[in-house]
Design a protein around this motif. Structure first.
Motif, mmCIF file in Angstrom:
data_model
loop_
_atom_site.group_PDB
_atom_site.id
_atom_site.type_symbol
_atom_site.label_atom_id
_atom_site.label_comp_id
_atom_site.label_asym_id
_atom_site.label_seq_id
_atom_site.Cartn_x
_atom_site.Cartn_y
_atom_site.Cartn_z
ATOM 1 N N UNK A 137 0.809 -1.219 0.000
ATOM 2 C CA UNK A 137 0.000 0.000 0.000
ATOM 3 C C UNK A 137 0.841 1.268 0.000
ATOM 4 N N UNK A 138 2.166 1.101 -0.014
ATOM 5 C CA UNK A 138 3.042 2.264 0.011
ATOM 6 C C UNK A 138 3.299 2.809 1.409
ATOM 7 N N UNK A 198 1.024 9.270 11.801
ATOM 8 C CA UNK A 198 1.299 9.924 10.527
ATOM 9 C C UNK A 198 2.006 8.956 9.596
ATOM 10 N N UNK A 199 1.711 9.090 8.305
ATOM 11 C CA UNK A 199 2.369 8.252 7.303
ATOM 12 C C UNK A 199 3.825 8.671 7.145
#
Length: 151
Positions: free
Chosen positions: A18-19, A66-67
């Protein structure tokens, strides 16, 4: 010592389909940080092998805020969050911070010291217990029970 931390660059192999950063990459990077701390304080991984012991996780809890993307650099902090009087059980806390200082992930681990021949938890010898006393402390440190994990 007030804080122990290390920077870590997110690699291609850390990314899932999914990155996103695979949660195991955070767990592994935090584990590397802890082993680095012990090595820098004259208790390298080889010492665990010589003594026939090793740390074992009994619980892992991660919160994602957070990504983080491939190529980003994060800072991972290490703090002792709990310890039993004889060191048979421990808790550690890691914050994973983005380069802007914002928290991306927190990781809380609980564990014990495992005798590698019997595969049972044991109390650490004084040499290892002294190492626990060098780990920077979290804001609140819980006093854990020894009797739950080690005999």
């Amino acid at each position: 010592m007030n804080e122990y931390s290390r920077t870590y660059e997110i690699r291609w192999s850390d990314i899932d389909a999914n990155g996103h950063v695979n949660y195991a990459a955070y767990i592994n990077a935090a584990g590397d940080l802890r082993y680095r701390f012990f090595s820098e304080h004259n208790f390298p991984a080889e010492r665990f092998v010589q003594l026939g012991i090793g740390p074992v996780y009994t619980a892992i809890h991660a919160l994602f805020f957070r990504a983080v993307r491939m190529g980003e650099t994060v800072t991972i902090n290490y703090a002792l969050a709990g310890l039993s009087p004889q060191g048979g059980r421990w808790k550690v806390h890691h914050d994973v911070l983005k380069s802007n200082g914002k928290k991306a992930v927190t990781i809380d681990l609980e564990g014990a010291i495992l005798d590698l021949s019997t595969r049972k938890p044991v109390l650490p010898m004084n040499e290892l217990l002294q190492m626990f006393n060098l780990i920077p402390r979290a804001k609140e440190v819980e006093v854990l029970s020894d009797s739950h994990w080690a005999k």
